[in-house]
Each structure stands twice: as C-alpha cells, then as structure tokens.
Design an enzyme around this catalytic site. Structure first.
Site, PDB file in Angstrom:
ATOM      1  N   GLY A  72       0.809  -1.214   0.000  1.00 50.39           N
ATOM      2  CA  GLY A  72       0.000   0.000   0.000  1.00 50.39           C
ATOM      3  C   GLY A  72       0.843   1.266   0.000  1.00 50.39           C
ATOM      4  O   GLY A  72       0.520   2.247  -0.685  1.00 50.39           O
ATOM      5  N   THR A  73       1.912   1.256   0.753  1.00 48.30           N
ATOM      6  CA  THR A  73       2.759   2.449   0.845  1.00 48.30           C
ATOM      7  C   THR A  73       3.345   2.802  -0.518  1.00 48.30           C
ATOM      8  O   THR A  73       3.282   3.964  -0.959  1.00 48.30           O
ATOM      9  CB  THR A  73       3.890   2.215   1.875  1.00 48.30           C
ATOM     10  OG1 THR A  73       3.281   1.945   3.135  1.00 48.30           O
ATOM     11  CG2 THR A  73       4.798   3.426   1.992  1.00 48.30           C
ATOM     12  N   ASN A 152      -8.388   3.886   8.211  1.00 49.93           N
ATOM     13  CA  ASN A 152      -7.835   2.742   8.927  1.00 49.93           C
ATOM     14  C   ASN A 152      -7.995   2.850  10.439  1.00 49.93           C
ATOM     15  O   ASN A 152      -7.944   1.857  11.146  1.00 49.93           O
ATOM     16  CB  ASN A 152      -6.347   2.570   8.584  1.00 49.93           C
ATOM     17  CG  ASN A 152      -5.575   3.860   8.675  1.00 49.93           C
ATOM     18  OD1 ASN A 152      -5.883   4.829   7.978  1.00 49.93           O
ATOM     19  ND2 ASN A 152      -4.592   3.912   9.544  1.00 49.93           N
ATOM     20  N   SER A 200      -3.335  -3.418  -0.887  1.00 56.06           N
ATOM     21  CA  SER A 200      -2.261  -4.089  -0.141  1.00 56.06           C
ATOM     22  C   SER A 200      -2.711  -5.487   0.258  1.00 56.06           C
ATOM     23  O   SER A 200      -3.769  -5.662   0.862  1.00 56.06           O
ATOM     24  CB  SER A 200      -1.927  -3.270   1.104  1.00 56.06           C
ATOM     25  OG  SER A 200      -1.019  -3.988   1.908  1.00 56.06           O
ATOM     26  N   THR A 238      12.623  -7.347 -10.806  1.00 60.41           N
ATOM     27  CA  THR A 238      12.047  -8.689 -10.895  1.00 60.41           C
ATOM     28  C   THR A 238      10.901  -8.808  -9.896  1.00 60.41           C
ATOM     29  O   THR A 238      11.019  -8.413  -8.748  1.00 60.41           O
ATOM     30  CB  THR A 238      13.138  -9.750 -10.606  1.00 60.41           C
ATOM     31  OG1 THR A 238      14.179  -9.548 -11.560  1.00 60.41           O
ATOM     32  CG2 THR A 238      12.593 -11.161 -10.718  1.00 60.41           C
ATOM     33  N   CYS A 326       1.099   2.751  12.955  1.00 62.89           N
ATOM     34  CA  CYS A 326       2.279   3.605  12.797  1.00 62.89           C
ATOM     35  C   CYS A 326       2.433   4.558  13.968  1.00 62.89           C
ATOM     36  O   CYS A 326       3.533   4.931  14.319  1.00 62.89           O
ATOM     37  CB  CYS A 326       2.174   4.425  11.525  1.00 62.89           C
ATOM     38  SG  CYS A 326       1.919   3.433  10.097  1.00 62.89           S
TER      39      CYS A 326
HETATM   40  C1  LIG Z   1      -5.176   3.117   4.765  1.00 54.48           C
HETATM   41  C2  LIG Z   1      -3.810   2.537   4.629  1.00 54.48           C
HETATM   42  N1  LIG Z   1      -3.025   2.950   3.630  1.00 54.48           N
HETATM   43  C3  LIG Z   1      -1.799   2.444   3.449  1.00 54.48           C
HETATM   44  C4  LIG Z   1      -1.270   1.496   4.300  1.00 54.48           C
HETATM   45  C5  LIG Z   1       0.109   0.972   4.062  1.00 54.48           C
HETATM   46  O1  LIG Z   1       0.052  -0.309   3.454  1.00 54.48           O
HETATM   47  P1  LIG Z   1       1.322  -1.281   3.490  1.00 54.48           P
HETATM   48  O2  LIG Z   1       1.467  -1.761   4.893  1.00 54.48           O
HETATM   49  O3  LIG Z   1       0.974  -2.382   2.542  1.00 54.48           O
HETATM   50  O4  LIG Z   1       2.494  -0.489   3.023  1.00 54.48           O
HETATM   51  C6  LIG Z   1      -2.043   1.043   5.377  1.00 54.48           C
HETATM   52  C7  LIG Z   1      -1.497   0.079   6.340  1.00 54.48           C
HETATM   53  O5  LIG Z   1      -1.648   0.218   7.543  1.00 54.48           O
HETATM   54  C8  LIG Z   1      -3.358   1.579   5.539  1.00 54.48           C
HETATM   55  O6  LIG Z   1      -4.135   1.178   6.538  1.00 54.48           O
END
Ligand SMILES: Cc1ncc(COP(=O)(O)O)c(C=O)c1O
Length: 394
Positions: A72-73, A152, A200, A238, A326
């Site tokens: 996701g990041t 989240n 993600s 890759t 986080c």
């Molecule tokens: C809304 C949201 N965006 C992005 C992320 C980041 O995803 P990833 O852990 O796959 O980098 C998270 C993960 O906590 C999330 O809840």
C-alpha cells in the site's frame, strides 16, 4: 480461562492456509524469472498474469491496468508522486484530506518541499470529507485529488462516488487509498469513478510486502523505480512472484466470502459497541455508526491511557492497537482523532479493535469481560480519579 484474541486485523491479517499453499511452489521449485523466455520463466509469467487477472476482476478493472508493487505504501507513493511528476508542467496543486494514512500524507509533504502546494481538507466529527469543501478547494492548477476509501483508524467510508464526480467535472485525476476496503467491502473502480486505486495484500489474508496500483488506461504517470521493463515499463525490478501469486489467491477467497463476512462482522461489531456502551461508563465511539467498515471499532475511554489499556489487554491475551499501527510508538495523539476534534485527553485513551475472519462472539465476550475489569482497575488508580468522581456526580 485465558484466551488468545487477535483484534488488530486493520494492522495486518494472518496469511491464510490456502494462500500459503498456493505460494509454496513459487518459493522453491517454480523459481524461474518471469522475464526469461525459457520454460521456467514462462511458467512464472503465466502465474503472474493469472494473479493480475484475479486482482483486476475483483475491482472491475482490466488486467493491463494493474501494476504490482511492494504494498500500500508504494502504491500510494507511486500514485501521488507519479502523477505529480507527470503533470508538473500543467499544475502543482494537489488536494487530499487530513485523515489520510501517513503513506499519503508523507509523499504530499515531500512534494511540498519540491514546490507543490497541497490542500488538506478537513473532515466532520465522524471523519467524512464534505464534497462542498472539495469543490471550494479546486484551483485551475489542481492536478490530483487523493481521498482514502475507508479510514484505517475510525472506519469511516468516504463518499468517493460523490467526490470523484467533482474531479471528473473538472478533468482532474482522482486517487483513492483502498487498502482497508479491497477484499472487505465491494470495490469497483468504475462505480467509484477513480483513476488510481491502491491495494495491499496483507490486509486481506495475503502476504506482506506486496500490493498493487490500479491505473486507469490513459492516465499520465511517471514510474518511481527505474530499471528493467517490468510491469509495462511502470515499475522496474524482478517481480515478487510468490507474493503476487499469494495476493491473487487471497483476493479470490475474499471475494467469494465477502457478503457472508460483511454480514457476520457487522453483527459482531454492533454487538461489541452496544456491550461496551452498556457495561462501561464514560466511553465515546470514534467514527460513524453507519457508513463504517464492518470490522472497525474505535473507542475513547475517559480518564485512562490507551497505552495502559493496550498493555493490560496484551497481558490477558487480547491484541489491539491505539489509533493506527504507525502511531502506536509515538506519544502524539493520532492525527485522525485530532481531525475529528476528539479532545486530547480522550484521544490518549483511545483503542482500536478490528475484527476479522477468525473473530468469534466468544472472543468478543472474553474481551468485554477483560476490558470491563481493566478499565475499572485503571480508573481506580487514575490521577483523574477525583475529577472523574466530580463529573459523575454532576
Ligand atoms: C489506509 C492505509 N493505507 C496504506 C497502508 C500501508 O500499506 P502497506 O502496509 O501495505 O504499506 C495502510 C497500512 O496500515 C493503511 O491502513
């Protein structure tokens, strides 16, 4: 009797057995590089393309609109910086919201240092972005709008359809961080009206370190990682073959079970909310009561510290989180709770409970008993005790 109760599914989910089984051959015997022309390479290439089709189908997209990433990041970074770099000659203004994940906010802060201007839209007390605020924030040089599908921390499901309609009217790209919704509630890129969407795998029982970005055909975007020509020249390197196969299997299973899980989790969520409000005084639900993720519960418990609740719950076998994963290690109150105007003392007493595939009513009953006991104990020794007693009398 002590139970092990995992209630942190929004932070991550366990890898499903079926997903692990699907990944296993690609960690060992099926080791070919998908870019190789020979049999081993073709075997992994075919498997990757099948996984791409599954992801595309799950969100109503075409397979060539899916780019695999590390999660996701990276998907959020690619969407925001990639569009910013591609359209910087057209404009340098981006609109997002105050309640986005750090994986959206930080790329925006980075772009500010490069001369871009970012508008952070406020939200109401339940975490909703007001489409009128979006309209007012639009400028001639706006090139991108990025609003998350669901929050989240407090589970608010944003009115993406309404927001993206505004973007469309003005011909501005719309990105949504759908990390908390894909695999959990219906997500369809055409119905949502989005141009870019982040996914993600580890949020829907797939492996960590793999994700995807949906990019609507024709969207102008620069790659962030340069090298080989993988992922249609948009993301070099890759591929994480086993991870991608796992994500494909995980989405397939999530879609099959989605309707049943939404119903089951919504019932469990509402039961837990009702019971907490019945059994414990001075509690405040953060986020809305409807248009909320089926698995999300976030409460502020007055007069106690979230960290203390978390540690005591942990000792009793219950795993939860204070705000987002986080911010668990920082003492700053969560930016999401601040944005919905939760007073700082209450924000510090907030706990997020997120349910999932393996959560049962027995787990919740155990958690409720433990929680009731812990809050009472912590309040007895709380420095706010006197004040609390006074408040309770009045
Ligand atoms: C809304 C949201 N965006 C992005 C992320 C980041 O995803 P990833 O852990 O796959 O980098 C998270 C993960 O906590 C999330 O809840």
């Amino acid at each position: 009797m002590k139970r092990e109760v995992y209630l942190d599914y929004a932070a991550t989910t366990p890898l499903r057995k079926e997903v692990y089984e699907a990944m296993k051959p690609f960690l060992k015997e099926k080791f070919g590089n998908p870019s190789s022309i020979h049999h081993f390479g073709r075997e992994t290439r075919t498997a990757i393309e099948e996984a791409r089709e599954k992801i595309a189908k799950a969100i109503g997209a075409k397979s060539d609109e899916i780019i695999f990433t590390s999660g996701g990041t990276e998907s959020n970074n690619m969407a925001i910086k990639g569009v910013a770099f591609a359209l910087s000659t057209k404009g340098k203004h981006i609109i997002t919201s105050k309640v986005e994940h750090h994986a959206v906010l930080e790329p925006c802060h980075f772009l500010e240092k490069l001369g871009f201007e970012i508008t952070y839209l406020p939200v109401d007390r339940e975490g909703f972005v007001d489409p009128d605020d979006l309209k007012k924030a639009l400028r001639k040089d706006t090139i991108l709008i990025s609003i998350m599908h669901a929050n989240n921390e407090i589970g608010t499901i944003e009115p993406i359809q309404e927001l993206s309609k505004i973007a469309k009217e003005y011909d501005i790209y719309f990105h949504t961080d759908a990390v908390q919704t894909v695999g959990h509630i219906p997500v369809n890129v055409d119905e949502l009206g989005v141009d870019l969407l982040s996914i993600s795998a580890h949020k829907f029982y797939g492996p960590k370190g793999v994700g995807a970005l949906y990019i609507r055909k024709g969207t102008k975007i620069h790659p962030l990682i340069h090298g080989g020509s993988q992922e249609n020249n948009k993301r070099a390197g890759t591929e994480n073959v086993a991870g991608i196969i796992g994500m494909g299997k995980a989405i397939e299973l999530a879609i099959l079970e989605m309707d049943k899980e939404i119903e089951r989790l919504t019932e469990l969520r509402d039961y837990f909310i009702r019971e907490v409000e019945k059994r414990i005084s001075d509690v405040y639900l953060n986020g809305p009561r409807s248009n909320r993720l089926p698995n999300n519960i976030n409460f502020s418990f007055a007069y106690v510290e979230g960290e203390s609740i978390l540690l005591h719950l942990d000792l009793e076998g219950v795993e939860v989180s204070t705000g987002s994963a986080c911010s668990s290690s920082s003492l700053e109150p969560s930016h999401v709770l601040s944005a919905i105007n939760v007073p700082i003392e209450l924000a510090h007493g907030s706990i997020r409970f997120t349910l999932g595939l393996y959560t049962t009513k027995e787990d919740l009953n155990y958690t409720l008993d433990v929680l009731e006991r812990i809050i009472e104990k912590l309040r007895t020794i709380s420095p706010y005790k006197q004040e609390w007693k006074i408040n309770k009398k009045s």
